[in-house]
Structures are given as C-alpha cells and as structure tokens.
Design an enzyme around this catalytic site. Structure first.
Site, PDB file in Angstrom:
ATOM      1  N   LYS A  57     -91.206  26.442 -22.228  1.00 39.92           N
ATOM      2  CA  LYS A  57     -90.264  26.095 -21.154  1.00 39.92           C
ATOM      3  C   LYS A  57     -89.628  24.728 -21.377  1.00 39.92           C
ATOM      4  O   LYS A  57     -88.407  24.573 -21.283  1.00 39.92           O
ATOM      5  CB  LYS A  57     -90.990  26.108 -19.806  1.00 39.92           C
ATOM      6  CG  LYS A  57     -90.225  25.458 -18.653  1.00 39.92           C
ATOM      7  CD  LYS A  57     -91.090  25.343 -17.426  1.00 39.92           C
ATOM      8  CE  LYS A  57     -90.381  24.601 -16.300  1.00 39.92           C
ATOM      9  NZ  LYS A  57     -90.291  23.145 -16.524  1.00 39.92           N
ATOM     10  N   ASN A  58     -90.446  23.716 -21.640  1.00 40.14           N
ATOM     11  CA  ASN A  58     -89.914  22.362 -21.749  1.00 40.14           C
ATOM     12  C   ASN A  58     -88.978  22.205 -22.949  1.00 40.14           C
ATOM     13  O   ASN A  58     -87.993  21.474 -22.887  1.00 40.14           O
ATOM     14  CB  ASN A  58     -91.057  21.350 -21.837  1.00 40.14           C
ATOM     15  CG  ASN A  58     -91.831  21.252 -20.534  1.00 40.14           C
ATOM     16  OD1 ASN A  58     -91.350  21.674 -19.482  1.00 40.14           O
ATOM     17  ND2 ASN A  58     -93.029  20.699 -20.594  1.00 40.14           N
ATOM     18  N   ARG A  70     -84.794  20.070 -12.405  1.00 39.21           N
ATOM     19  CA  ARG A  70     -84.850  18.731 -12.964  1.00 39.21           C
ATOM     20  C   ARG A  70     -84.285  18.679 -14.381  1.00 39.21           C
ATOM     21  O   ARG A  70     -83.732  17.669 -14.815  1.00 39.21           O
ATOM     22  CB  ARG A  70     -86.295  18.228 -12.956  1.00 39.21           C
ATOM     23  CG  ARG A  70     -86.407  16.775 -13.413  1.00 39.21           C
ATOM     24  CD  ARG A  70     -87.787  16.203 -13.238  1.00 39.21           C
ATOM     25  NE  ARG A  70     -87.839  14.846 -13.762  1.00 39.21           N
ATOM     26  CZ  ARG A  70     -87.425  13.766 -13.129  1.00 39.21           C
ATOM     27  NH1 ARG A  70     -86.917  13.888 -11.915  1.00 39.21           N
ATOM     28  NH2 ARG A  70     -87.513  12.568 -13.672  1.00 39.21           N
ATOM     29  N   ASP A 111     -90.537  19.859  -9.591  1.00 42.87           N
ATOM     30  CA  ASP A 111     -91.828  19.798  -8.917  1.00 42.87           C
ATOM     31  C   ASP A 111     -91.966  18.537  -8.084  1.00 42.87           C
ATOM     32  O   ASP A 111     -91.511  17.459  -8.463  1.00 42.87           O
ATOM     33  CB  ASP A 111     -92.970  19.811  -9.949  1.00 42.87           C
ATOM     34  CG  ASP A 111     -93.140  21.179 -10.573  1.00 42.87           C
ATOM     35  OD1 ASP A 111     -92.810  22.169  -9.904  1.00 42.87           O
ATOM     36  OD2 ASP A 111     -93.588  21.253 -11.725  1.00 42.87           O
ATOM     37  N   ASP A 161     -99.506  18.442 -18.118  1.00 40.08           N
ATOM     38  CA  ASP A 161     -99.238  19.772 -17.561  1.00 40.08           C
ATOM     39  C   ASP A 161    -100.464  20.681 -17.562  1.00 40.08           C
ATOM     40  O   ASP A 161    -100.431  21.757 -16.948  1.00 40.08           O
ATOM     41  CB  ASP A 161     -98.098  20.447 -18.328  1.00 40.08           C
ATOM     42  CG  ASP A 161     -96.733  19.893 -17.941  1.00 40.08           C
ATOM     43  OD1 ASP A 161     -96.642  19.228 -16.901  1.00 40.08           O
ATOM     44  OD2 ASP A 161     -95.763  20.125 -18.681  1.00 40.08           O
ATOM     45  N   MET A 169    -100.396  10.081 -14.840  1.00 34.86           N
ATOM     46  CA  MET A 169     -98.931  10.003 -14.837  1.00 34.86           C
ATOM     47  C   MET A 169     -98.293  10.309 -13.487  1.00 34.86           C
ATOM     48  O   MET A 169     -97.251   9.752 -13.151  1.00 34.86           O
ATOM     49  CB  MET A 169     -98.363  10.929 -15.905  1.00 34.86           C
ATOM     50  CG  MET A 169     -98.714  10.490 -17.320  1.00 34.86           C
ATOM     51  SD  MET A 169     -97.785  11.420 -18.549  1.00 34.86           S
ATOM     52  CE  MET A 169     -98.574  10.841 -20.051  1.00 34.86           C
TER      53      MET A 169
END
Length: 439
Positions: free
Chosen positions: A24-25, A99, A123, A322, A344
């Site tokens: 996905k990223n 985002r 998110d 993640d 984070m």
C-alpha cells in the site's frame, strides 16, 4: 444499506496458503510519481484497496489517462494535466480523504511550477505534521502558503526548482518521497541527508532511475540526486506488502493455525521476521515462502540479562510502526510479558481498551507505552462489539476477534478496507467465519 461491519465467529483454527497484496505505502508513492513524465507508466501488483482507488480517482480528475490492464495492473499517462481541477469542490473533497494525496504536490510543482492541496486525511493516530514536506520544497526554491480559511496549502516555483543540500528534520517516508520527486527535475545537484530508506522509498527511487533520474545512495540515509530535464515512461512491479505479511504471521500465531505466506520477498522484510521470533513464534522459510506452523503456545523471549522484552518502532531498518498494533495483540496470548513502546505516534495504542474488554491483561502506561501480561492461552479472549479506529488497529482487532470465543462485531471497517484488499474473502478461504453486515 452500508455493510460497514464485520461479524466474526472466532476460535477456529485456520489453514492454507495466502499471498500478500502489493504494498500500500509503495503504491501511493509510485502512483504520484507517474505525474513526472508525459510517457506511459505501467504499474503491476497494485493493490485493489480504498486508498489506492481514491488516489486513482484524483489522478483521473487531474487529466491522467488511467487504463486498467488486469485486476492489479494499470497504465497511466500524464500528458495532458488539467490544473483547473485544483479549484473544484471534487478535488478538495477527495484529496482531503487520503493522506497520500500530499505526494501529488512535488511532481506537479516540478513539472508545472504550482500545486495545491487541502489538508489531507488518513488515520487518526496522533500528530502527523507536514512541515518536513514543505520545508524541503522551500529549500529547493518553492514558495509556500497556507490559506487557513480554506484549510488549503499552495506551493509555487515560478523560477523553477534548484538543487541544494537538505538535512531532513525528521525521517519521514512521505516527506522523503516528496523531496526526491521534486529534486529529480530540479536544476543542479540535491543532497538529502537523514532521508528515510524504507523499502517503499527504495522502490520509488529505483522506478525513477528506470525513468531516467540520476540518484545515488539508494537504500541509505544520504541520497544524491542530479536533476534532469525530463523523465520517460517505464514498467514497475510493486513489492508485496510487508505489513500484510506481518499481520498474517500474527493471525497464524493467535489462532493456532498452520498458514503459508506465498511470495513474501523475504529479502525485503528486514528485521520483521526476527521481531516475531522474539515473541516466540516459529517461522519456517521455504524458498520465498514463510510457513507459520501450528503452535499450541509461544513464549516471549527476555533480554540476555533476564529483563522484560521491549518492542519499539524506529525508522528503517528499525521495526516498522505499522506492525506495533499486531505485536501488541499477539502478546495478549503469549507466555510472558512485553513492553510495547510506540514512539512515533501518540494515539496508536488507544485501541487497547477493546482488547481489555475482551479479557486481555494490558496496562496502558501512557500514550506511547503499554505493558502486556500474556495469558499463555489460559484464558481465551471473548468476543465483543467494537469499532476500528484506524487501518492497523482495525486489523489487530480483527485478529483478536478471530482468536476469541464467541461472536464479535467490528464496526467502521472501511478503515480496514483502506489498506487490506478483500480481507474477509481471503480469510474465508483459510477457514475463517467472517461476514460483512450492516454497520
């Protein structure tokens, strides 16, 4: 009727093979990078998920020709961009929902000298500032403005972008991606120090090099980029999603299942397998497949001096943030205790109240830390009704529900759909009892 909930009947062992979707990223980065050339770019292994589909719609709105070649392969050509789309209500509405839309800025700025963006969504996992993106672009010569009444960012570079030395103030993956995409078409040499070096960024850089960019230091935190006048088209295949791979490892452990993850690109997983092994989970590597054999119990290791294990996130090659939600949920049924330290994002652990309601023993120390006292399977989690707060917590709760006794209902599952392709159908193929119901 909105089918925005999962009804899950847990406690069943699963078995079989599952293949991870494309990352996905990475997908969000390479899709935006197609704006850097007028020539066709073909992307394969693209996941069919909500965030990717929303970004494809944004690209179509900008005038990009998008042709689907197969279920997971697209050809995109950005030879006739409509900058007027920035002014439409549709752009402001759709760009604010994802985002990843922030990475549209750099390629449009590099090619056309201007870009606009409403404050992006994503998110709700804590503060996710965009300063790193805009400061980097400003150092390349762009002018930045924020219109508070419209909640809109604008970036312009009427005189073009110029290479420079950049010390990133934080190791931001999307911030690094934006600056890299701007620098490849800037005049002169750009050095980016403290750059993110996640596999997603490496893949973006490799794709840009195939398109004619000149980038040195790929895989390190120091990138040197010699700007070029134009880029050409290319073909690029995405890596399998390492977050899905970690999720499936956690699923197998929690449900006492025998599952094989196919085509996992083990060479790109970094310390992820080691982190799960520290949680006591057995992994068998068979070629490029990962088999998680059925385990009645798994025991969390301690440090050499006998002190409690701490799992914490860090920029790559550290452990990815993640997967912290997955590590927390699998700890609930392990033998032993662990401190989960989410450095984070300060809101990512707030879903633990649902796990506590299911019977887990967790002490939320503060917004960043939780101590999990493993139940060692002496007490099975119980099904409850709950809601998914974000993509990763949603999947962690889904894993908990699949391991729990009785029925669970998870609402707000569009959050899960943002990052996991047809997860319910793929889990049913392994033997899970999961259905979409009205939410």
């Amino acid at each position: 009727m909105s089918f925005d909930a999962f009804e899950v009947h847990g406690g069943l062992p699963l078995s079989g093979n599952i293949t991870p979707q494309g990352a996905k990223n990475e997908a969000l980065q390479v899709l935006c990078a197609t704006l850097l050339t007028t020539e066709p770019v073909t992307l394969s292994n693209l996941p069919n998920i909500l965030d990717v589909n929303r970004l494809l719609d944004l690209l179509r709105g900008l005038g990009v020709k998008v042709e689907q070649k197969s279920p997971h392969s697209y050809q995109l050509q950005a030879d006739a961009i409509d900058l007027g789309f920035f002014e439409t209500p549709e752009f402001r509405r759709d760009a604010s929902r994802i985002r990843g839309s922030v990475m549209l800025i750099a390629p449009l700025l590099a090619r056309y000298g201007q870009a606009f963006l409403p404050q992006p969504g994503g998110d709700k996992i804590g503060r996710r500032r965009l300063d790193t993106h805009f400061v980097g672009l400003q150092k390349l010569g762009a002018h930045f403005d924020y219109e508070s009444d419209k909640r809109q960012y604008s970036v312009t570079a009427p005189e073009g972008l110029k290479g420079t030395y950049l010390l990133m103030d934080e190791i931001s993956v999307t911030g690094t991606a934006n600056v890299v995409m701007a620098a490849v078409l800037a005049t002169g040499t750009t050095q980016i120090y403290n750059a993110a070096c996640e596999p997603y960024v490496q893949q973006l850089c490799r794709m840009l090099v195939q398109m004619g960019a000149k980038i040195e230091g790929i895989g390190s935190n120091l990138l040197t980029i010699e700007g070029v006048n134009e880029l050409k088209g290319t073909e690029h295949r995405l890596l399998p999603d390492m977050i899905e791979i970690g999720s499936f490892i956690g699923l197998a452990a929690m449900t006492q299942s025998d599952i094989t993850i196919k085509d996992a690109r083990i060479d790109q997983l970094g310390i992820i397998p080691t982190a799960f092994e520290r949680m006591g989970i057995k992994l068998d590597f068979e070629g490029d497949n990962i088999r998680i054999p059925q385990q009645d119990t798994y025991e969390i290791q301690t440090f050499i001096d006998g002190s409690i294990m701490t799992i914490y996130d860090a920029p790559w090659p550290g452990f990815t943030p993640d997967l912290m939600s997955i590590m927390l949920v699998i700890a609930t049924q392990a033998k032993g205790s662990v401190l989960i330290h989410q450095k984070m994002f300060e809101s990512r652990l707030f879903f633990v109240d649902k796990l506590i309601d299911m019977g887990a023993q967790i002490i939320l120390c503060d917004p960043h830390r939780a101590t999990v006292i493993g139940l060692g399977r002496k007490n099975q989690l119980r099904g409850i009704e709950m809601s998914s707060p974000d993509i990763r917590a949603g999947v962690a709760l889904l894993i908990a529900a699949l391991s729990a006794k009785g029925k669970s209902v998870i609402h707000n599952i569009h959050q899960i759909d943002r990052g996991y392709e047809q997860i319910d159908a793929r889990l049913r193929a392994l033997g899970a009892r999961i259905e979409r119901v009205e939410g």
